[in-house]
Design a protein around this motif. Structure first.
Motif, PDB file in Angstrom:
ATOM      1  N   LEU A  55      17.976 -41.148   6.049  1.00 20.14           N
ATOM      2  CA  LEU A  55      19.346 -40.767   5.748  1.00 20.14           C
ATOM      3  C   LEU A  55      19.426 -39.514   4.869  1.00 20.14           C
ATOM      4  CD1 LEU A  55      20.788 -44.317   5.050  1.00 20.14           C
ATOM      5  CD2 LEU A  55      21.541 -42.779   6.876  1.00 20.14           C
ATOM      6  N   GLY A  56      18.288 -39.032   4.400  1.00 18.65           N
ATOM      7  CA  GLY A  56      18.259 -37.815   3.610  1.00 18.65           C
ATOM      8  C   GLY A  56      18.230 -37.995   2.114  1.00 18.65           C
ATOM      9  N   PHE A  57      17.979 -39.225   1.655  1.00 15.92           N
ATOM     10  CA  PHE A  57      17.904 -39.480   0.216  1.00 15.92           C
ATOM     11  C   PHE A  57      16.469 -39.306  -0.290  1.00 15.92           C
ATOM     12  CE2 PHE A  57      21.689 -42.079   1.274  1.00 15.92           C
ATOM     13  CZ  PHE A  57      22.568 -41.613   0.311  1.00 15.92           C
ATOM     14  N   THR A  58      16.349 -38.871  -1.526  1.00 13.58           N
ATOM     15  CA  THR A  58      15.070 -38.860  -2.237  1.00 13.58           C
ATOM     16  C   THR A  58      14.924 -40.207  -2.939  1.00 13.58           C
ATOM     17  OG1 THR A  58      15.209 -36.481  -2.606  1.00 13.58           O
ATOM     18  CG2 THR A  58      13.712 -37.728  -4.025  1.00 13.58           C
ATOM     19  N   VAL A  59      13.832 -40.896  -2.700  1.00 12.72           N
ATOM     20  CA  VAL A  59      13.628 -42.240  -3.256  1.00 12.72           C
ATOM     21  C   VAL A  59      12.543 -42.190  -4.323  1.00 12.72           C
ATOM     22  CG1 VAL A  59      13.154 -44.653  -2.719  1.00 12.72           C
ATOM     23  CG2 VAL A  59      14.247 -43.193  -0.997  1.00 12.72           C
ATOM     24  N   ALA A  60      12.819 -42.780  -5.478  1.00 18.62           N
ATOM     25  CA  ALA A  60      11.870 -42.783  -6.589  1.00 18.62           C
ATOM     26  C   ALA A  60      10.686 -43.697  -6.283  1.00 18.62           C
ATOM     27  CB  ALA A  60      12.564 -43.247  -7.868  1.00 18.62           C
TER      28      ALA A  60
ATOM     29  N   ASP B 135      18.227 -34.201   0.382  1.00 20.34           N
ATOM     30  CA  ASP B 135      18.369 -33.360   1.565  1.00 20.34           C
ATOM     31  C   ASP B 135      19.726 -33.531   2.235  1.00 20.34           C
ATOM     32  OD1 ASP B 135      15.843 -32.340   1.209  1.00 20.34           O
ATOM     33  OD2 ASP B 135      14.887 -33.621   2.719  1.00 20.34           O
ATOM     34  N   ASN B 136      20.353 -34.687   2.061  1.00 16.64           N
ATOM     35  CA  ASN B 136      21.664 -34.915   2.660  1.00 16.64           C
ATOM     36  C   ASN B 136      22.809 -34.343   1.826  1.00 16.64           C
ATOM     37  OD1 ASN B 136      21.895 -36.743   0.551  1.00 16.64           O
ATOM     38  ND2 ASN B 136      21.609 -38.559   1.844  1.00 16.64           N
ATOM     39  N   GLY B 137      22.482 -33.738   0.691  1.00 17.39           N
ATOM     40  CA  GLY B 137      23.489 -33.101  -0.142  1.00 17.39           C
ATOM     41  C   GLY B 137      24.345 -34.037  -0.968  1.00 17.39           C
ATOM     42  N   VAL B 138      24.000 -35.314  -1.034  1.00 23.08           N
ATOM     43  CA  VAL B 138      24.804 -36.269  -1.793  1.00 23.08           C
ATOM     44  C   VAL B 138      24.688 -35.976  -3.285  1.00 23.08           C
ATOM     45  CG1 VAL B 138      24.962 -38.691  -2.519  1.00 23.08           C
ATOM     46  CG2 VAL B 138      24.803 -38.109  -0.091  1.00 23.08           C
ATOM     47  N   VAL B 139      25.831 -35.911  -3.941  1.00 22.10           N
ATOM     48  CA  VAL B 139      25.866 -35.591  -5.372  1.00 22.10           C
ATOM     49  C   VAL B 139      26.486 -36.701  -6.213  1.00 22.10           C
ATOM     50  CG1 VAL B 139      25.885 -33.097  -4.998  1.00 22.10           C
ATOM     51  CG2 VAL B 139      28.060 -34.341  -5.081  1.00 22.10           C
ATOM     52  N   SER B 140      27.229 -37.615  -5.580  1.00 22.56           N
ATOM     53  CA  SER B 140      27.909 -38.636  -6.386  1.00 22.56           C
ATOM     54  C   SER B 140      28.385 -39.783  -5.514  1.00 22.56           C
ATOM     55  CB  SER B 140      29.115 -38.026  -7.115  1.00 22.56           C
ATOM     56  OG  SER B 140      30.099 -37.586  -6.185  1.00 22.56           O
TER      57      SER B 140
ATOM     58  N   GLU C 278      25.270 -34.479   9.520  1.00 16.02           N
ATOM     59  CA  GLU C 278      25.507 -34.925  10.898  1.00 16.02           C
ATOM     60  C   GLU C 278      24.317 -34.574  11.789  1.00 16.02           C
ATOM     61  OE1 GLU C 278      28.574 -34.135  14.652  1.00 16.02           O
ATOM     62  OE2 GLU C 278      28.984 -33.252  12.679  1.00 16.02           O
ATOM     63  N   ASP C 279      23.816 -33.359  11.650  1.00 19.54           N
ATOM     64  CA  ASP C 279      22.663 -32.937  12.455  1.00 19.54           C
ATOM     65  C   ASP C 279      21.438 -33.785  12.138  1.00 19.54           C
ATOM     66  OD1 ASP C 279      24.202 -30.974  13.642  1.00 19.54           O
ATOM     67  OD2 ASP C 279      23.559 -29.407  12.244  1.00 19.54           O
ATOM     68  N   ARG C 280      21.233 -34.091  10.859  1.00 25.54           N
ATOM     69  CA  ARG C 280      20.064 -34.878  10.461  1.00 25.54           C
ATOM     70  C   ARG C 280      20.112 -36.272  11.075  1.00 25.54           C
ATOM     71  NH1 ARG C 280      16.484 -34.728   5.994  1.00 25.54           N
ATOM     72  NH2 ARG C 280      15.436 -36.734   5.699  1.00 25.54           N
ATOM     73  N   LEU C 281      21.274 -36.883  11.029  1.00 21.36           N
ATOM     74  CA  LEU C 281      21.399 -38.226  11.570  1.00 21.36           C
ATOM     75  C   LEU C 281      21.143 -38.234  13.075  1.00 21.36           C
ATOM     76  CD1 LEU C 281      24.505 -39.565   9.607  1.00 21.36           C
ATOM     77  CD2 LEU C 281      22.086 -39.867   9.072  1.00 21.36           C
ATOM     78  N   LYS C 282      21.638 -37.240  13.763  1.00 21.49           N
ATOM     79  CA  LYS C 282      21.390 -37.144  15.202  1.00 21.49           C
ATOM     80  C   LYS C 282      19.896 -36.999  15.478  1.00 21.49           C
ATOM     81  CE  LYS C 282      25.847 -35.109  16.515  1.00 21.49           C
ATOM     82  NZ  LYS C 282      26.531 -33.886  17.009  1.00 21.49           N
TER      83      LYS C 282
ATOM     84  N   ASN D 149      17.442 -38.020  13.714  1.00 20.86           N
ATOM     85  CA  ASN D 149      16.713 -39.233  13.361  1.00 20.86           C
ATOM     86  C   ASN D 149      17.184 -40.458  14.144  1.00 20.86           C
ATOM     87  OD1 ASN D 149      15.081 -37.900  11.530  1.00 20.86           O
ATOM     88  ND2 ASN D 149      16.425 -38.320   9.785  1.00 20.86           N
ATOM     89  N   GLY D 150      18.093 -40.249  15.085  1.00 19.20           N
ATOM     90  CA  GLY D 150      18.550 -41.353  15.917  1.00 19.20           C
ATOM     91  C   GLY D 150      19.330 -42.410  15.173  1.00 19.20           C
ATOM     92  N   ILE D 151      20.051 -42.011  14.136  1.00 20.07           N
ATOM     93  CA  ILE D 151      20.823 -42.954  13.326  1.00 20.07           C
ATOM     94  C   ILE D 151      22.266 -42.984  13.825  1.00 20.07           C
ATOM     95  CG2 ILE D 151      21.737 -43.424  11.015  1.00 20.07           C
ATOM     96  CD1 ILE D 151      19.167 -42.245   9.890  1.00 20.07           C
ATOM     97  N   ALA D 152      22.753 -44.174  14.128  1.00 19.00           N
ATOM     98  CA  ALA D 152      24.115 -44.327  14.626  1.00 19.00           C
ATOM     99  C   ALA D 152      25.121 -44.019  13.531  1.00 19.00           C
ATOM    100  CB  ALA D 152      24.318 -45.750  15.148  1.00 19.00           C
ATOM    101  N   PHE D 153      26.218 -43.369  13.893  1.00 20.95           N
ATOM    102  CA  PHE D 153      27.287 -43.083  12.948  1.00 20.95           C
ATOM    103  C   PHE D 153      28.572 -42.860  13.717  1.00 20.95           C
ATOM    104  CE2 PHE D 153      25.554 -38.956  14.076  1.00 20.95           C
ATOM    105  CZ  PHE D 153      26.676 -38.158  14.251  1.00 20.95           C
ATOM    106  N   SER D 154      29.678 -42.853  13.003  1.00 18.45           N
ATOM    107  CA  SER D 154      30.974 -42.557  13.605  1.00 18.45           C
ATOM    108  C   SER D 154      31.799 -41.759  12.602  1.00 18.45           C
ATOM    109  CB  SER D 154      31.705 -43.844  13.982  1.00 18.45           C
ATOM    110  OG  SER D 154      31.883 -44.666  12.836  1.00 18.45           O
ATOM    111  N   PHE D 155      32.844 -41.113  13.084  1.00 20.81           N
ATOM    112  CA  PHE D 155      33.767 -40.394  12.219  1.00 20.81           C
ATOM    113  C   PHE D 155      35.050 -41.209  12.116  1.00 20.81           C
ATOM    114  CE2 PHE D 155      31.093 -36.782  13.483  1.00 20.81           C
ATOM    115  CZ  PHE D 155      30.890 -36.194  12.247  1.00 20.81           C
ATOM    116  N   VAL D 156      35.436 -41.515  10.887  1.00 16.83           N
ATOM    117  CA  VAL D 156      36.654 -42.279  10.631  1.00 16.83           C
ATOM    118  C   VAL D 156      37.395 -41.621   9.474  1.00 16.83           C
ATOM    119  CG1 VAL D 156      37.656 -44.530  10.105  1.00 16.83           C
ATOM    120  CG2 VAL D 156      35.488 -44.402  11.366  1.00 16.83           C
ATOM    121  N   GLY D 157      38.576 -41.125   9.730  1.00 20.26           N
ATOM    122  CA  GLY D 157      39.383 -40.530   8.672  1.00 20.26           C
ATOM    123  C   GLY D 157      38.719 -39.378   7.968  1.00 20.26           C
ATOM    124  N   GLY D 158      37.979 -38.581   8.700  1.00 21.28           N
ATOM    125  CA  GLY D 158      37.306 -37.440   8.091  1.00 21.28           C
ATOM    126  C   GLY D 158      35.999 -37.782   7.415  1.00 21.28           C
ATOM    127  N   ARG D 159      35.619 -39.039   7.441  1.00 20.91           N
ATOM    128  CA  ARG D 159      34.355 -39.463   6.861  1.00 20.91           C
ATOM    129  C   ARG D 159      33.329 -39.711   7.959  1.00 20.91           C
ATOM    130  NH1 ARG D 159      37.940 -43.219   4.188  1.00 20.91           N
ATOM    131  NH2 ARG D 159      38.316 -42.692   2.008  1.00 20.91           N
TER     132      ARG D 159
END
Length: 298
Positions: free
Chosen positions: A32-37, A177-182, A264-268, A270-280
């Motif tokens: 999912l693009g997270f750095t894990v400790a 890598d997924n840019g998550v900040v909060s 979005e590109d990363r998930l595609k 890596n074959g990870i299912a996702f959907s767009f709902v309300g801009g998320r």
């Protein structure tokens, strides 16, 4: 992170995600693009591999490392381990079990929870080792004050006082890598969320509540806590399952990312299912990811 125990409500500190195997959780979170400790062991038999975010919050995937020690700790009154065991017995080895709020005075929180009739037991003080990606090591200390509601056996709450904040540079762990900040929102579900309004007000130390036909919302010090009914869960996130048996359940986490398109590109890839709902961008729960994850642009 927002100020602790000031004039405002408590901030979200972290979220507990039980898993059968930390390796599975690490693989999923990495995809999912997270750095894990690196893995860290608790003195009472559990272990975690955390995801630290730039706003001071974190995710805590947690697994049973030493079963006999866990069982002994629960017998001896360790509320954290006992609740983890109860969750795994009722809900299985994968899930999302606890919402944790930040505090500077866990002992005062315990008194508040006792007076409010929601205390879940004695406070827990402990220390555990901490390691960064480059191998730098330190020790982190905590005191936890627990709260729960007998009507909601599949979720618990606690405040977390960080006893000896580390001076170790965690910037590499907080860069993803997924840019998550909060964390922006924490999502729970219940058929009639207003039945648990008082509980959530006490947990967040927040009097103001936004009630609507989909549920209730409370502003914590750094994020929003949502409790939604089945219609709200479907409308907001496209997620089914809000009509489960009565009682609150932890369901999802909404993150802010500054790399929305790249995610979005990363998930595609890596074959990870996702959907767009309300801009998320919404990723359903999966082994090693015990809640749905939703991502929205900063």
């Amino acid at each position: 992170m927002a100020d602790l125990n000031g004039d405002g409500p408590r901030p979200v500190d972290h979220i507990v995600l039980p898993t059968a195997d930390l390796g599975t959780a690490r693989q999923r979170l990495d995809a999912l693009g997270f750095t894990v400790a690196p893995e860290a062991r608790h003195p009472f038999g559990t272990a975690n591999a955390c995801v630290f975010l730039g706003d001071g919050t974190f995710l805590e995937p947690i697994a049973v490392a030493q079963r006999e020690l866990c069982e002994r700790s629960a017998i001896d009154g360790n509320v954290f381990v006992a609740r983890d065991q109860a969750y795994r017995f009722r809900r299985g080895e994968e899930g999302c079990s606890a919402l944790v709020m930040g505090t500077q005075n866990a002992e005062e929180d315990r008194r508040q929870f006792v007076n409010a009739g929601i205390s879940a037991g004695l406070n827990l003080e402990f220390a555990r080792p901490f390691e960064t990606l480059d191998g730098t090591r330190d020790v982190a200390g905590f005191e936890l004050a627990f709260a729960a509601d007998l009507r909601a056996p599949d979720v618990f709450f606690f405040t977390c006082e960080r006893k000896n904040p580390s001076d170790v540079d965690k910037s590499a762990l907080e860069t993803h890598d997924n840019g998550v900040v909060s964390i922006r929102q924490v999502v729970l579900s219940e058929q009639n969320p207003s039945d648990f309004q008082y509980l959530l007000q006490e947990i967040a130390d927040q009097r103001e509540v936004n009630a609507h036909s989909f549920g209730i919302e409370l502003d914590a010090g750094n994020a929003t806590v949502l409790a939604l009914n089945g219609t709200g869960l479907k409308a907001y996130f496209g997620v089914e399952g809000g009509t489960h048996a009565r009682g609150l359940r932890m369901r999802g986490i909404v993150f802010a990312t500054d790399r929305f398109d790249a995610l979005e590109d990363r998930l595609k890839q890596n074959g990870i299912a996702f959907s767009f709902v309300g801009g998320r961008l919404v990723v359903p729960e999966h082994s090693g990811q015990g809640a749905f994850f939703a991502f929205e642009a900063v």
